[in-house]
Design a protein around this motif. Structure first.
Motif, PDB file in Angstrom:
ATOM      1  N   CYS A  57       0.837  -1.192   0.000  1.00  0.00           N
ATOM      2  CA  CYS A  57       0.000   0.000   0.000  1.00  0.00           C
ATOM      3  C   CYS A  57       0.877   1.248   0.000  1.00  0.00           C
ATOM      4  O   CYS A  57       2.011   1.219   0.455  1.00  0.00           O
ATOM      5  CB  CYS A  57      -0.896   0.020   1.232  1.00  0.00           C
ATOM      6  SG  CYS A  57      -2.074  -1.332   1.261  1.00  0.00           S
ATOM      7  N   GLY A  58       0.328   2.347  -0.507  1.00  0.00           N
ATOM      8  CA  GLY A  58       1.080   3.590  -0.523  1.00  0.00           C
ATOM      9  C   GLY A  58       0.164   4.767  -0.764  1.00  0.00           C
ATOM     10  O   GLY A  58      -1.055   4.631  -0.837  1.00  0.00           O
ATOM     11  N   GLY A  59       0.785   5.924  -0.887  1.00  0.00           N
ATOM     12  CA  GLY A  59       0.015   7.134  -1.130  1.00  0.00           C
ATOM     13  C   GLY A  59      -0.659   7.639   0.125  1.00  0.00           C
ATOM     14  O   GLY A  59      -0.245   7.368   1.245  1.00  0.00           O
ATOM     15  N   THR A  60      -1.736   8.346  -0.066  1.00  0.00           N
ATOM     16  CA  THR A  60      -2.478   8.982   1.021  1.00  0.00           C
ATOM     17  C   THR A  60      -3.359   7.973   1.735  1.00  0.00           C
ATOM     18  O   THR A  60      -3.980   7.126   1.097  1.00  0.00           O
ATOM     19  CB  THR A  60      -3.363  10.116   0.452  1.00  0.00           C
ATOM     20  OG1 THR A  60      -2.539  11.017  -0.275  1.00  0.00           O
ATOM     21  CG2 THR A  60      -4.070  10.866   1.570  1.00  0.00           C
ATOM     22  N   PHE A  61      -3.436   8.087   3.036  1.00  0.00           N
ATOM     23  CA  PHE A  61      -4.305   7.210   3.820  1.00  0.00           C
ATOM     24  C   PHE A  61      -5.712   7.799   3.857  1.00  0.00           C
ATOM     25  O   PHE A  61      -5.905   8.968   4.188  1.00  0.00           O
ATOM     26  CB  PHE A  61      -3.777   7.052   5.247  1.00  0.00           C
ATOM     27  CG  PHE A  61      -4.528   6.041   6.055  1.00  0.00           C
ATOM     28  CD1 PHE A  61      -4.354   4.688   5.824  1.00  0.00           C
ATOM     29  CD2 PHE A  61      -5.416   6.434   7.041  1.00  0.00           C
ATOM     30  CE1 PHE A  61      -5.045   3.741   6.561  1.00  0.00           C
ATOM     31  CE2 PHE A  61      -6.120   5.507   7.781  1.00  0.00           C
ATOM     32  CZ  PHE A  61      -5.931   4.158   7.549  1.00  0.00           C
ATOM     33  N   ASP A  62      -6.689   6.994   3.482  1.00  0.00           N
ATOM     34  CA  ASP A  62      -8.097   7.392   3.490  1.00  0.00           C
ATOM     35  C   ASP A  62      -8.698   6.950   4.829  1.00  0.00           C
ATOM     36  O   ASP A  62      -8.957   5.771   5.037  1.00  0.00           O
ATOM     37  CB  ASP A  62      -8.832   6.728   2.330  1.00  0.00           C
ATOM     38  CG  ASP A  62     -10.286   7.161   2.217  1.00  0.00           C
ATOM     39  OD1 ASP A  62     -10.902   7.517   3.245  1.00  0.00           O
ATOM     40  OD2 ASP A  62     -10.812   7.123   1.091  1.00  0.00           O
ATOM     41  N   HIS A  63      -8.893   7.908   5.729  1.00  0.00           N
ATOM     42  CA  HIS A  63      -9.386   7.574   7.077  1.00  0.00           C
ATOM     43  C   HIS A  63     -10.800   7.001   7.052  1.00  0.00           C
ATOM     44  O   HIS A  63     -11.133   6.148   7.861  1.00  0.00           O
ATOM     45  CB  HIS A  63      -9.312   8.804   7.985  1.00  0.00           C
ATOM     46  CG  HIS A  63      -7.900   9.185   8.298  1.00  0.00           C
ATOM     47  ND1 HIS A  63      -7.154   8.559   9.267  1.00  0.00           N
ATOM     48  CD2 HIS A  63      -7.086  10.123   7.744  1.00  0.00           C
ATOM     49  CE1 HIS A  63      -5.948   9.088   9.318  1.00  0.00           C
ATOM     50  NE2 HIS A  63      -5.873  10.042   8.395  1.00  0.00           N
ATOM     51  N   ALA A  64     -11.614   7.437   6.114  1.00  0.00           N
ATOM     52  CA  ALA A  64     -12.984   6.936   6.026  1.00  0.00           C
ATOM     53  C   ALA A  64     -12.999   5.452   5.650  1.00  0.00           C
ATOM     54  O   ALA A  64     -13.782   4.679   6.191  1.00  0.00           O
ATOM     55  CB  ALA A  64     -13.784   7.738   5.010  1.00  0.00           C
ATOM     56  N   LYS A  65     -12.107   5.061   4.730  1.00  0.00           N
ATOM     57  CA  LYS A  65     -12.045   3.658   4.282  1.00  0.00           C
ATOM     58  C   LYS A  65     -11.045   2.831   5.090  1.00  0.00           C
ATOM     59  O   LYS A  65     -10.969   1.621   4.924  1.00  0.00           O
ATOM     60  CB  LYS A  65     -11.670   3.591   2.810  1.00  0.00           C
ATOM     61  CG  LYS A  65     -12.738   4.138   1.884  1.00  0.00           C
ATOM     62  CD  LYS A  65     -12.325   3.978   0.442  1.00  0.00           C
ATOM     63  CE  LYS A  65     -13.385   4.519  -0.486  1.00  0.00           C
ATOM     64  NZ  LYS A  65     -12.995   4.396  -1.898  1.00  0.00           N
TER      65      LYS A  65
END
Length: 84
Positions: A57-65
């Motif tokens: 995994c990488g990039g921005t963390f999506d807190h909602a998902k």
């Protein structure tokens, strides 16, 4: 795999197979893909020679998902093998 995205072309990864042979793979590229547009065929498709894909995994963390928005993929080819 935290620092996987920092690998550079030419870096190597040694994989010890079940039969004891150590396969050395040389990195060709490291690419980041959106999970919404992941190139399945490019990553998982057949290749004419032995190749390795390392995916995290990488990039921005999506807190909602509770998940990252991207995948980091290392593309590498078999460089050599030896008895372990």
């Amino acid at each position: 795999f935290l620092l996987l995205s920092l690998l550079k072309p030419g870096a190597t990864a040694d994989i010890t197979r079940a039969d004891g042979v150590v396969a050395t793979f040389k990195v060709d590229s490291v690419q980041t893909f959106s999970k919404n547009a992941f190139p399945d065929q490019q990553v998982y498709g057949d290749t004419p020679d032995a190749e390795l894909r390392i995916i995290t995994c990488g990039g921005t963390f999506d807190h909602a998902k509770q998940d990252y928005k991207d995948n980091v993929v290392v593309f590498a080819h078999l460089d050599s093998s030896r008895q372990g």
